[in-house]
Each structure stands twice: as C-alpha cells, then as structure tokens.
Design a protein around this motif. Structure first.
Motif, PDB file in Angstrom:
ATOM      1  N   GLY B 326       0.808  -1.215   0.000  1.00  0.00           N
ATOM      2  CA  GLY B 326       0.000   0.000   0.000  1.00  0.00           C
ATOM      3  C   GLY B 326       0.837   1.259   0.000  1.00  0.00           C
ATOM      4  O   GLY B 326       1.767   1.403  -0.807  1.00  0.00           O
ATOM      5  N   PHE B 327       0.536   2.127   0.941  1.00  0.00           N
ATOM      6  CA  PHE B 327       1.149   3.455   0.945  1.00  0.00           C
ATOM      7  C   PHE B 327       1.744   3.794   2.302  1.00  0.00           C
ATOM      8  O   PHE B 327       1.294   3.306   3.331  1.00  0.00           O
ATOM      9  CB  PHE B 327       0.097   4.510   0.601  1.00  0.00           C
ATOM     10  CG  PHE B 327      -0.710   4.129  -0.605  1.00  0.00           C
ATOM     11  CD1 PHE B 327      -0.162   4.251  -1.880  1.00  0.00           C
ATOM     12  CD2 PHE B 327      -1.984   3.598  -0.461  1.00  0.00           C
ATOM     13  CE1 PHE B 327      -0.893   3.856  -2.994  1.00  0.00           C
ATOM     14  CE2 PHE B 327      -2.716   3.213  -1.575  1.00  0.00           C
ATOM     15  CZ  PHE B 327      -2.176   3.339  -2.845  1.00  0.00           C
ATOM     16  N   ARG B 328       2.740   4.649   2.256  1.00  0.00           N
ATOM     17  CA  ARG B 328       3.300   5.202   3.489  1.00  0.00           C
ATOM     18  C   ARG B 328       3.610   6.666   3.228  1.00  0.00           C
ATOM     19  O   ARG B 328       4.417   6.989   2.348  1.00  0.00           O
ATOM     20  CB  ARG B 328       4.573   4.472   3.886  1.00  0.00           C
ATOM     21  CG  ARG B 328       5.302   5.169   5.039  1.00  0.00           C
ATOM     22  CD  ARG B 328       6.486   4.375   5.537  1.00  0.00           C
ATOM     23  NE  ARG B 328       7.441   4.078   4.476  1.00  0.00           N
ATOM     24  CZ  ARG B 328       8.596   3.443   4.683  1.00  0.00           C
ATOM     25  NH1 ARG B 328       8.909   3.019   5.898  1.00  0.00           N
ATOM     26  NH2 ARG B 328       9.419   3.206   3.681  1.00  0.00           N
ATOM     27  N   ALA B 329       2.963   7.521   3.985  1.00  0.00           N
ATOM     28  CA  ALA B 329       3.254   8.947   3.895  1.00  0.00           C
ATOM     29  C   ALA B 329       4.062   9.345   5.124  1.00  0.00           C
ATOM     30  O   ALA B 329       3.566   9.288   6.249  1.00  0.00           O
ATOM     31  CB  ALA B 329       1.966   9.751   3.827  1.00  0.00           C
ATOM     32  N   SER B 330       5.331   9.706   4.902  1.00  0.00           N
ATOM     33  CA  SER B 330       6.147  10.153   6.027  1.00  0.00           C
ATOM     34  C   SER B 330       5.982  11.660   6.132  1.00  0.00           C
ATOM     35  O   SER B 330       6.172  12.390   5.156  1.00  0.00           O
ATOM     36  CB  SER B 330       7.603   9.758   5.797  1.00  0.00           C
ATOM     37  OG  SER B 330       7.697   8.341   5.760  1.00  0.00           O
ATOM     38  N   ILE B 331       5.552  12.086   7.301  1.00  0.00           N
ATOM     39  CA  ILE B 331       5.169  13.494   7.469  1.00  0.00           C
ATOM     40  C   ILE B 331       6.020  14.120   8.571  1.00  0.00           C
ATOM     41  O   ILE B 331       5.518  14.579   9.591  1.00  0.00           O
ATOM     42  CB  ILE B 331       3.653  13.617   7.760  1.00  0.00           C
ATOM     43  CG1 ILE B 331       3.256  12.726   8.951  1.00  0.00           C
ATOM     44  CG2 ILE B 331       2.848  13.169   6.530  1.00  0.00           C
ATOM     45  CD1 ILE B 331       1.760  12.880   9.344  1.00  0.00           C
ATOM     46  N   TYR B 332       7.320  14.136   8.310  1.00  0.00           N
ATOM     47  CA  TYR B 332       8.279  14.640   9.296  1.00  0.00           C
ATOM     48  C   TYR B 332       8.118  16.142   9.515  1.00  0.00           C
ATOM     49  O   TYR B 332       7.396  16.826   8.775  1.00  0.00           O
ATOM     50  CB  TYR B 332       9.700  14.300   8.834  1.00  0.00           C
ATOM     51  CG  TYR B 332       9.961  12.801   8.739  1.00  0.00           C
ATOM     52  CD1 TYR B 332       9.872  11.977   9.862  1.00  0.00           C
ATOM     53  CD2 TYR B 332      10.300  12.210   7.525  1.00  0.00           C
ATOM     54  CE1 TYR B 332      10.119  10.611   9.775  1.00  0.00           C
ATOM     55  CE2 TYR B 332      10.549  10.839   7.429  1.00  0.00           C
ATOM     56  CZ  TYR B 332      10.459  10.051   8.564  1.00  0.00           C
ATOM     57  OH  TYR B 332      10.695   8.702   8.481  1.00  0.00           O
ATOM     58  N   ASN B 333       8.848  16.637  10.499  1.00  0.00           N
ATOM     59  CA  ASN B 333       8.782  18.057  10.893  1.00  0.00           C
ATOM     60  C   ASN B 333       8.729  19.029   9.720  1.00  0.00           C
ATOM     61  O   ASN B 333       7.954  19.976   9.718  1.00  0.00           O
ATOM     62  CB  ASN B 333      10.019  18.431  11.717  1.00  0.00           C
ATOM     63  CG  ASN B 333       9.894  18.000  13.179  1.00  0.00           C
ATOM     64  OD1 ASN B 333       8.861  17.502  13.602  1.00  0.00           O
ATOM     65  ND2 ASN B 333      10.952  18.207  13.949  1.00  0.00           N
ATOM     66  N   ALA B 334       9.610  18.807   8.734  1.00  0.00           N
ATOM     67  CA  ALA B 334       9.778  19.811   7.678  1.00  0.00           C
ATOM     68  C   ALA B 334       8.697  19.735   6.612  1.00  0.00           C
ATOM     69  O   ALA B 334       8.599  20.618   5.757  1.00  0.00           O
ATOM     70  CB  ALA B 334      11.157  19.676   7.027  1.00  0.00           C
ATOM     71  N   LEU B 335       7.883  18.689   6.653  1.00  0.00           N
ATOM     72  CA  LEU B 335       6.820  18.582   5.650  1.00  0.00           C
ATOM     73  C   LEU B 335       5.667  19.503   6.044  1.00  0.00           C
ATOM     74  O   LEU B 335       5.089  19.342   7.122  1.00  0.00           O
ATOM     75  CB  LEU B 335       6.320  17.145   5.541  1.00  0.00           C
ATOM     76  CG  LEU B 335       5.327  16.966   4.386  1.00  0.00           C
ATOM     77  CD1 LEU B 335       6.058  16.501   3.128  1.00  0.00           C
ATOM     78  CD2 LEU B 335       4.213  16.001   4.752  1.00  0.00           C
ATOM     79  N   PRO B 336       5.306  20.442   5.203  1.00  0.00           N
ATOM     80  CA  PRO B 336       4.261  21.396   5.598  1.00  0.00           C
ATOM     81  C   PRO B 336       2.858  20.777   5.533  1.00  0.00           C
ATOM     82  O   PRO B 336       2.621  19.812   4.796  1.00  0.00           O
ATOM     83  CB  PRO B 336       4.413  22.531   4.581  1.00  0.00           C
ATOM     84  CG  PRO B 336       5.087  21.926   3.403  1.00  0.00           C
ATOM     85  CD  PRO B 336       5.922  20.776   3.914  1.00  0.00           C
ATOM     86  N   LEU B 337       1.956  21.359   6.281  1.00  0.00           N
ATOM     87  CA  LEU B 337       0.554  20.935   6.251  1.00  0.00           C
ATOM     88  C   LEU B 337      -0.004  20.995   4.828  1.00  0.00           C
ATOM     89  O   LEU B 337      -0.819  20.152   4.437  1.00  0.00           O
ATOM     90  CB  LEU B 337      -0.275  21.831   7.189  1.00  0.00           C
ATOM     91  CG  LEU B 337      -1.780  21.550   7.292  1.00  0.00           C
ATOM     92  CD1 LEU B 337      -2.053  20.125   7.792  1.00  0.00           C
ATOM     93  CD2 LEU B 337      -2.469  22.571   8.210  1.00  0.00           C
ATOM     94  N   SER B 338       0.468  21.968   4.055  1.00  0.00           N
ATOM     95  CA  SER B 338      -0.026  22.087   2.673  1.00  0.00           C
ATOM     96  C   SER B 338       0.276  20.831   1.858  1.00  0.00           C
ATOM     97  O   SER B 338      -0.506  20.443   0.982  1.00  0.00           O
ATOM     98  CB  SER B 338       0.580  23.327   2.005  1.00  0.00           C
ATOM     99  OG  SER B 338       1.994  23.263   2.042  1.00  0.00           O
ATOM    100  N   SER B 339       1.385  20.168   2.161  1.00  0.00           N
ATOM    101  CA  SER B 339       1.696  18.923   1.448  1.00  0.00           C
ATOM    102  C   SER B 339       0.743  17.811   1.880  1.00  0.00           C
ATOM    103  O   SER B 339       0.281  17.011   1.063  1.00  0.00           O
ATOM    104  CB  SER B 339       3.150  18.507   1.714  1.00  0.00           C
ATOM    105  OG  SER B 339       4.051  19.374   1.050  1.00  0.00           O
ATOM    106  N   VAL B 340       0.449  17.762   3.168  1.00  0.00           N
ATOM    107  CA  VAL B 340      -0.527  16.779   3.648  1.00  0.00           C
ATOM    108  C   VAL B 340      -1.868  17.029   2.977  1.00  0.00           C
ATOM    109  O   VAL B 340      -2.540  16.093   2.509  1.00  0.00           O
ATOM    110  CB  VAL B 340      -0.657  16.852   5.191  1.00  0.00           C
ATOM    111  CG1 VAL B 340      -1.795  15.949   5.681  1.00  0.00           C
ATOM    112  CG2 VAL B 340       0.656  16.457   5.859  1.00  0.00           C
TER     113      VAL B 340
END
Lengths: 356, 356
Positions: B326-340
């Motif tokens: 399936g999928f894995r979205a890594s949403i570390y500190n530097a990833l902005p909310l806009s990317s989510v």
C-alpha cells in the motif's frame, strides 16, 4: 583568493564545490535536494555506482577486489582490519611511522599480538625505516603510506609475502599504485577523495571470512560487500561529492596526470626550502612526502612573523602540527601550482626582508 | 513544487537547503567552502558547539548527560549499546516492534543473552505490545520509539527500573520527551535532525564504564565524550546541516510547536483515511505514528492507479514498504501541512472518480 594548504579536511576543486552547492538546491533536475532523496532511489544508486566505477577505473582495481564507501574514518579501519583479518590469538606485523601508525597498532593490540617490525620514533618519525624484517607467521603486514604530520611517504610497497594492509588516507589518488600489491587499502576521504564523512575501502575478497570472530555487523566488510555499501543508510552527500571529485580527476586525465603535477608542485616547494637559507626541511630527503611538506626555520623566533606574512598573502593552514612545529604545507591534488608559487614567493620575500 | 513524503533521507526545510548550499561555496564569509575547512578550526568548533547546545536546549537535556555526533547510523548503535552496557555473559531486555527492533536485538545477541519481552510479529507489527513484563535482572531495556515501516509509535516511556535505551531515529525532535526518563537515546539524523551521515547520541554519563569489555575505540562512548565528538574527523557537513536545521526548529518555537503541528498533520491524514471508503489504515489506532502514516486500499488493484495520480500531483515517496504494501506517507517536521492537504485532495479526487 585563498590558498588552502590545510591538512584535511582540505581543498577540493572549485568546480566540485560549485556542483556540490547546486545539488543541495536541485539535484539533477529532480526538483529535490541531494540531501532529501532516498539512498534507495535510482538517482542515488546511479551516484554510488558511478563513484564505485570511477574508483575502479582511476586505480585500475583488478577483479577480485571490492570497493566500499563506509563511515567512521581511518580510525574505525584501525579496528576493522584486525577484527576481520586476525584470528583470536593471532599476530599481525606493523610498521611504526608516526601518530597514525601508532594508533593503528595500538588498536590491533586489543585483538591480538602485534609485532612492530620497525619504528622511526627515535628521530621524531622524520624518516621511513628501511631494511627491517617482516615475520612470515603474521596474519598481515600493516603500514601507513603517507604520514601527514611528519611529511614522510612510503613510495614502494614493502616486500613481504604476507597480506598487505595499507592506510592511504592522505595519498590515495595522488600517485599511481598497483592495487594487486595490496590486500586491503583504506582511506578517509577528506584529503584527495572528497569531504569528511566517508571512507574508501578496497579489499581483496578472498582474504575475508577467516578471522572466525563474532563481529558487530557494521564492522564486517563482507556484510558491506553484500549490501553494495548500502547495508544501512550511507553518507549520501559525502559519497556524492566524492563522485564529483573523482569525475574531475578523470577529466584531468587520471591519476598519472595528477602524479606528474604533484611531483612538480612538491619539487618546486622542496627546492625553495633547500635553497632559501631561512628554511629547512624536517623529513629525510629520500622519504619526503609529495602531499605534506614540513619545514622549519633556523631561527624559530621568526616563525610567528612568517605566519603573519602568510596570512597577509592568504596562505592558510600552513602552521605545522605541534609534534613537529614550524610549517606544514599540504599540497593535495586540488591545490594548484599557482598556490605553491604564492607560498614560494612569500618565502622569497621573507628572505629578502630578513637577510642582509 | 514537489511534496516529499519520503521515509528518509527526507525533506528538510527549504531555508536550510538554501543556507546549506551557500556554505558549500563560502562558509560564513571565510572565502572557503564548509567542505574544505579543518574540523579543528575555530569556525567548525563553533558549529559543533552550537549544534550541541541546540540539542541540549531543544530537548532540555539535563546535566549528567553527554551529547554526541557520531558516524555509522543507528545500525552501529545496535552494537555500541550492548558493547558499552552489557557485561560479558549479561542479559538485556528488548521489545520487538519491527524490522529495526529485530536488527537491534539480533546484534545484541552476538554479545550476550537477549530476553525478548514481547513482540507484535503475530500481526505483522501493526501494533505496539502492551502489558508485558520486563525482567528486573537485565542490564537494560531497549525499544524502538517509532517504527517507520509499520507506522506505529511508542508515546509513553515503558515502565521499568532498568536503564532504558531507545532508538528514536525517526521521531526525535517531533514531540516533547523527558530525557531523564532515558539512559541512552540514539537517532540516525536523516529524518528530523539533518542529512544522512551523522547519528545523535544522548547518553547518561554514569551508565558507562561498567561493561568491562575491550572495545574498538570508535565504539567506545566514553572516548567520544572525552573528545567532544572529535575523537577523529567528524562528518563535518552533516553536523553543519543538522545545526542549521536545529536553528530552524528553534526559530519555529521549539519541539512543542512542532509537536502541535505534527498532531494536526497526522490527524488530518488519518481522518481522511478513516473517512474515505477506498482507504484504510494498517496500524492499530491507538499506536498510530505521527511520523509515518501507513495505509492500504480495500481494492489492491487500484493502488497502482492511485500511485500514478500521486505522481501526477507531485506527491512523491508514498509507496509503502514491501513488508506492508500500500502506501506510506512520512510526514516529518519539515513537511508542511499544505503537502498533507495535497495528498488528502488527491485521495478525495480518487474517491470521486472511483465511487458511484
């Protein structure tokens, strides 16, 4: 423009810095930084493959040898060499040519018996011992090819039938070598290969797997070979910049071209040291390093003044290591002849203003 | 603009890349590249001092703990922890929550007895075991705080009187922790701290020196403490970029601010996974990681199609690890909310085009 004579981490070519800087913003038009890409991406696999291939090509590494990019510097190799090659209760032979050679043999002593075949400590490591006997019952013979602190270098492979392990941290890629003469070559990158943070290892495959020891995985050459230097996340950027630098080296014409340039640079500087009445070399003439030129003054009181002039002339990193004193000019591959000439000019100028 | 959901090495802030790029050409107006300066220069000493101070401040590291920047990644820590803390013949307790936890305990087994207190392998590591007993006669208890592959995270410090060793590679600096709860924290940098090539270690000084083992120098925490992380040449650039990133983190308001942002980002994405009839999460709800969000589709045949849409929307690195699919979205500190939000939009769009 600064002339960087630092002993390491040290100068790399300007064009390498330029490319290395650009890739931090946008790597290969991916729209991503080289710092944020996966080491398992096809883009980085291409980098490590090219770096490996460049090492193989530039040093004409024969079949049967593996090329690794590891972490931990030469200091970790000081332990990995005995742990991988020396059976419990075994003996290894070491040549003692300075601080780094001593660190290597002290580390080996933790894991077996060390036979120090010769040492030049009697004259503050200012020469390379010769005519020593290497025991035939040791697991391997270890030496340090270039001694950055003392400005000495071993140009010929010592004669022995034992496997030969050599620390080439400060002279690899500076002169042609016959890799088949060695069984394990290691080198911290931060002189002629790339920035700090990666260590090159060239190992003959069939010497491995014989020590019978339980090794930490990260200290096991075979696991790194099996993983293609990606047993775990490698130091991506240090490998990338090394690859850029090896590309530069190849474009220059390869190691033989650099060797000729290095001979010219070293000769020019040693000639001035020998000619200029204010300066004198510290290393035995026949053992003089082409990478690190060590020299002092007859009048030590003048050394601070010459350092001040050097600073004024943008000649940086020439203060000698505390164990030798005086000056050390590191003239690695990327340091241009014009920088050597700038140093020579300063020495001449100093002579003019300090001799009657 | 690309949205980098890669699991690591991973996204860092754009301004960090900008500064990191500039320093490769001219570091702090020295006229030299950060890659060519000596690690013993006052300029680099200032960098490593600031990096150390930032870690101390951002995590409120108490007195009696040392902060180290080492090489070798978490994989080398898997060996260093037992070698430094486990006497010959001793026993250590490990919690098994996935591939990395398993690698850590396998490494420890080389050097002593390992008591696996619990494992979630029965359900493909999709949850964190609870209610297990930790033996009181072990030298330490080890666990992995965040499991990148399976998308699970341990938020509470397990209850035990033993020294606690924790691998925080993928969640350090993402949430507030009480360092005093731990005795040894280690973390490969390449998630929330910096680029690959450096490993953070925070160790309580008084747990050291008790294993009685002969250690390779580079694997001896005490030697690195004595040398201020400069027992040998450190990975200069990786430490420098980590320092820049920690400065960014501090300017954002510190770990507590990032933790709130991470909670918001994770909640938004999990909410969409739970709402959207096409997707479902793989990790037990109460153990869901805030760093790595793993999810699959009810109809696996559609996964390739969603990956294609993601690529079209510049959502990269979301393919799941092969052990989970399936999928894995890594949403570390530097990833902005806009990317989510861009990912959520793609999920909604996919829903619109695939449900009647």
């Amino acid at each position: 423009m600064k002339h960087n004579f630092g002993a390491g981490p040290c100068i790399l070519p300007k064009e390498v810095f330029q490319q290395a800087s650009e890739a931090v913003i946008d790597f290969n038009n991916t729209g991503l930084s080289i710092l944020e890409i996966s080491h398992r991406s096809k883009e980085f696999e291409a980098v490590i493959d090219e770096a490996t291939q460049l090492v193989r090509e530039l040093l004409a590494v024969p079949q049967g040898y593996s090329i690794l990019f590891l972490q931990g510097g030469a200091s970790l190799q000081f332990a990995m060499a005995p742990l991988n090659l020396l059976p419990e209760g075994g003996k290894a032979a070491y040549l003692d040519t300075g601080v780094w050679a001593t660190k290597a043999l002290k580390e080996a002593k933790k894991f077996g018996t060390v036979d120090v075949v010769a040492s030049s400590i009697d004259k503050n490591y200012s020469y390379i011992p010769k005519g020593y006997a290497i025991p035939t019952d040791a697991a391997y013979f270890h030496y340090t090819a270039n001694n950055t602190i003392y400005g000495t270098e071993v140009f010929d492979k010592p004669e022995t039938a034992l496997p030969v392990v050599v620390d080439m941290s400060s002279d690899i890629f500076s002169r042609e070598i016959n890799v088949a003469d060695y069984d394990l070559i290691y080198a911290g990158a931060q002189k002629n290969m790339g920035p700090a943070g990666v260590t090159l290892v060239i190992v003959k495959d069939d010497i491995l797997g014989k020590s019978g020891r339980v090794l930490p995985s990260m200290l096991d050459y075979q696991l790194h070979i099996n993983g293609g230097s990606m047993y775990n996340t490698p130091p991506v950027y240090s490998i990338f910049v090394s690859m850029l630098n090896l590309r530069w080296l190849k474009a220059k014409g390869g190691v033989s071209v650099l060797e000729q340039e290095n001979i010219i640079k070293a000769r020019a500087l040693y000639d001035e040291i020998d000619r200029n009445p204010l300066f004198k070399g510290t290393a035995a003439v026949e053992d003089r390093s082409r990478m690190n030129v060590t020299f002092v003054m007859d009048t030590p009181e003048l050394e601070a003044e010459f350092l001040a002039l050097a600073k004024e002339r943008n000649l940086i990193g020439i203060k000698g290591h505390r164990s030798v004193g005086g000056f050390r000019a590191s003239i690695y591959n990327a340091l241009p002849l014009s920088s050597v000439n700038a140093l020579i000019d300063a020495m001449k100028e100093f002579e003019d203003t300090h001799t009657a």
